[in-house]
Design a protein around this motif. Structure first.
Motif: not given
Ligand SMILES: Cc1cc2nc3c(=O)[nH]c(=O)nc-3n(C[C@H](O)[C@H](O)[C@H](O)COP(=O)(O)OP(=O)(O)OC[C@H]3O[C@@H](n4cnc5c(N)ncnc54)[C@H](O)[C@@H]3O)c2cc1C
Length: 691
Positions: A408-416, A454-455, A462-467, A469-475
């Protein structure tokens, strides 16, 4: 004043880095600016004179011209007129002269600055004269925690001591203390509330300065500078004390404390050779939260730190200054149009594109505490903009393994790269509490972006996090303007961490250029986390073009970077010897940080949030700008009056720390074998990052 004294919970404070973040989602545990009674700065509207000069603040008009020193002081000194010579201006006018050879001969024994107890230490009568001519502004403060110890002769109070221990990390309880460096480690850990640290059952001054001038006008700065230069004692400058390396203090020093110079003036029209538009003039004591509130009244945005309590015009802007809007508009230093500054010869000068242009260049990124005492800065400002902010967090747990967390963290870094391209500033952290890992985004700050825009940028993550199995509720929250977004997104950050060592690094776009480069970087970052260290990170991209194509001394590594990362560790046992602590931190600097340096050859680190023992700090903090900066330092401070650890020219000096640990608790002396600058990469070409 605080409505409630709520800061990071102690269990977290023990682990986090210098910023001691409070998780964004735990609003109940965080102190937000909305909880604080507003503290208005004096806001005026002013116009430049027909010749373009900007009016001085009233407290700047008190400056003493050298030829009027004797007349000004004779009436004050009266019977002690024989002390006039210790307030005299330097013969050499540094802004008028060509470079005079700098002196490396100090007046104290062992080629050190004159220290308390030395024969040449100014007599009580000399100090009394300084107090007289500064209108009583000279203080000889005891460390604030002296209320806990009997040895200092100050008043002792168990109740005050207990209260102090409780508020030790609260910046609002610290910033009005005349000495506090907000960094016990670099103060030398000689006087803290015993509930926090107590090595000797005594309170010693340690790396805190001996005397402080509480500045309310420029004449006091001039007199303090002249006094320190003429007597050969150490001089330091303190604004808020936020510098990560303790550069606002120094043992045996006279401190110039600029925190109370709080005015802000609005210039609806300002013009110089390359800028026409609105601007503001900011007193050096103004802090981020005060400036943002003042700008909100004008529907403007000025750049300042994400930390509300950092001083905008002191170390922040002079060191470069990153901001929540840096990915849109560049660095703080890119916005400085001019400075008023008292130079080492005691004279008040203006530094801008026309007057003292080389000093102006150096003050925009060359670092605080090095070239002079800045009293105010003129800054470009921007029209207010809407902001969308997003926060989310997750951690390992029964359904999220470390491997899943890592993916999950690695995927976030790919957005940079996309984030950088789109002007996103994100501020996040990863902690590893003995295997329990957390990620917290606090916040993803999309200045100028709508909710839909922004979305579109962050939903794929967030789609990746869901895949996974990480439950997040972005605010998601949208704000009509910067100030509301800032107040809701950035809690007050705690200070005075307990023995945490930090270092930083900028990661260039090249680290994302190929899957192989990205994977190599990720493997090393994950190893840092697995080793138990935290990472505080930013997706940030303050390119030269975004900063308005300014010629500044800002570290080129900011221009090419799209990530700025800080890591660190708490010393295992603060009661260990200085040598043991030093070995532990060298291990960090030569271990983890070396692995980060290898990933980012030729890049650099942030001098305001740097490693106190950063190897080749000259390149790391300034890249190819360093040789020019050193020449300017030599010209404007041939007396070597100003010294900041890891500052420009500091390679020729060392603090001989009492314990051997790299702190401010010792004499400042000339160094026998300076470690000189060497280039770690090619010369920076402005704008090359956009090619
Ligand atoms: C909790 C926290 C959050 C932070 N957040 C950010 C952030 O969002 N963005 C960012 O860029 N940095 C941030 N920093 C780092 C910050 O920018 C630096 O610590 C900065 O140097 C603070 O400047 P100051 O004047 O407030 O503090 P000080 O520690 O008082 O001063 C810092 C340096 O500047 C010198 N200096 C101070 N006043 C003057 C003056 N009038 N003239 C000349 N030199 C002067 C001092 O001698 C010292 O060397 C943060 C630090 C902390 C502890």
């Amino acid at each position: 004043m605080l409505a409630s004294g709520l800061l990071a919970p102690l269990w977290l404070a023990a682990f986090v880095l210098a910023r001691q973040l409070t998780p964004r989602d735990a609003k109940s545990n965080a102190l937000y600016l909305d909880d604080i009674e507003p503290r208005d700065v004096n806001l005026k509207i002013i116009s430049p004179a027909p010749d373009g000069r900007v009016p001085l603040f009233s407290w700047e008009t008190t400056s003493i011209p050298p030829q009027q020193l004797s007349g000004t002081l004779q009436s004050k000194l009266g019977a002690v007129g024989q002390f006039l010579s210790i307030f005299e201006f330097a013969d050499v006018d540094v802004s008028a002269s060509k470079t005079t050879p700098p002196t490396y001969n100090l007046q104290g024994p062992g080629n050190c600055k004159v220290f308390p107890g030395d024969v040449k230490w100014p007599s009580p009568a000399s100090w009394a004269a300084l107090k007289l001519v500064t209108g009583g502004a000279l203080l000889k403060p005891l460390p604030q925690a002296s209320v806990c110890y009997a040895n200092t002769g100050g008043s002792v109070s168990a109740a005050k001591c207990q209260a102090m221990a409780k508020s030790w990390t609260d910046p609002f309880a610290q910033l009005d203390d005349p000495l506090e460096m907000l960094s016990a480690l670099y103060q030398g850990m000689t006087c803290q509330p015993p509930a926090i640290f107590n090595r000797t059952n005594t309170c010693l001054q340690g790396g805190y300065p001996t005397y402080v001038v509480k500045i309310t006008n420029v004449a006091q700065i001039q007199l303090a500078i002249n006094f320190a230069r003429n007597t050969g004692i150490r001089l330091v400058i303190r604004n808020t004390g936020h510098d990560f390396s303790g550069k606002s203090g120094g043992a045996g020093a006279l401190s110039i404390w600029t925190h109370h110079l709080k005015d802000v003036a609005y210039l609806p029209t300002y013009k110089d050779s390359s800028y026409t538009g609105s601007a503001i003039k900011v007193g050096v004591g103004v802090q981020g939260f005060e400036l943002y509130a003042a700008m909100d009244k004008l529907s403007l945005v000025a750049l300042g730190g994400e930390c509300p309590t950092v001083g905008t015009a002191g170390g922040w802007i002079q060191g470069g200054g990153h901001s929540p809007v840096s990915s849109l508009w560049g660095m703080g230093a890119d916005h400085a149009l001019g400075f008023e500054v008292v130079t080492a010869d005691g004279r008040l000068v203006t530094a801008n594109k026309k007057m003292n242009p080389d000093l102006y260049w150096a003050l925009r990124g060359g670092g605080g505490g090095t070239f002079g005492v800045v009293t105010s800065v003129i800054m470009r400002v921007h029209k207010d903009i809407p902001v969308t902010a997003v926060s989310w967090n997750y951690g390992t747990g029964p359904n999220v393994t470390a491997a899943t967390f890592s993916a999950a963290f690695k995927d976030y870094l790919t957005t940079f790269p996309e984030g950088a391209k789109n002007g996103i500033y994100s501020y996040w952290n990863v902690f590893n509490f003995g295997g329990a890992m957390t990620f917290s985004m606090a916040p993803y700050f999309a200045a100028g972006k709508s909710l839909a825009e922004t979305r579109a940028l962050i939903e794929p993550h967030f789609t990746k996090l869901k895949s996974l199995g990480i439950p997040v509720t972005p605010k998601y929250t949208t704000f009509p303007g910067f100030h509301a977004a800032y107040n809701a997104s950035f809690p007050v950050e705690a200070v005075n961490n307990k023995g945490i060592v930090t270092a930083s690094r900028m990661f260039p776009k090249a680290n994302w250029a190929t899957p192989q480069a990205f994977n190599t970087m990720y493997t090393a970052l994950w190893a840092t986390i697995e080793s138990g260290k935290a990472i505080i990170g930013y997706n940030i991209s303050p390119t030269w073009a975004r900063g308005g194509k300014q010629d500044t001394a800002v570290n080129p590594a900011w221009r090419t970077g799209i990530a700025y990362l800080i890591t660190g560790f708490p010393h295992a046992d603060l009661y260990a010897s200085g040598a043991e602590l030093l070995a532990e931190r060298e291990n960090f600097t030569r271990g983890t940080m070396e692995s980060w340096r290898k990933l980012t050859p030729g890049s650099g680190a942030y001098l305001n949030e740097g490693d106190r023992i950063q190897p080749n700090f000259q390149w790391a903090f300034w890249g190819s700008h360093y040789p020019r900066l050193l020449e300017i330092k030599k010209r404007y401070d041939p007396f070597n009056l100003f010294y900041a650890t890891t500052g420009v020219g500091s390679e020729f000096y060392e603090v001989r720390s009492e314990t051997g640990y790299p702190d401010e608790n010792g004499r400042l002396c000339v160094k026998a074998r300076p470690e000189m600058y060497f280039a770690e990469g090619p010369e920076y070409v402005e704008g090359s990052e956009d090619a």
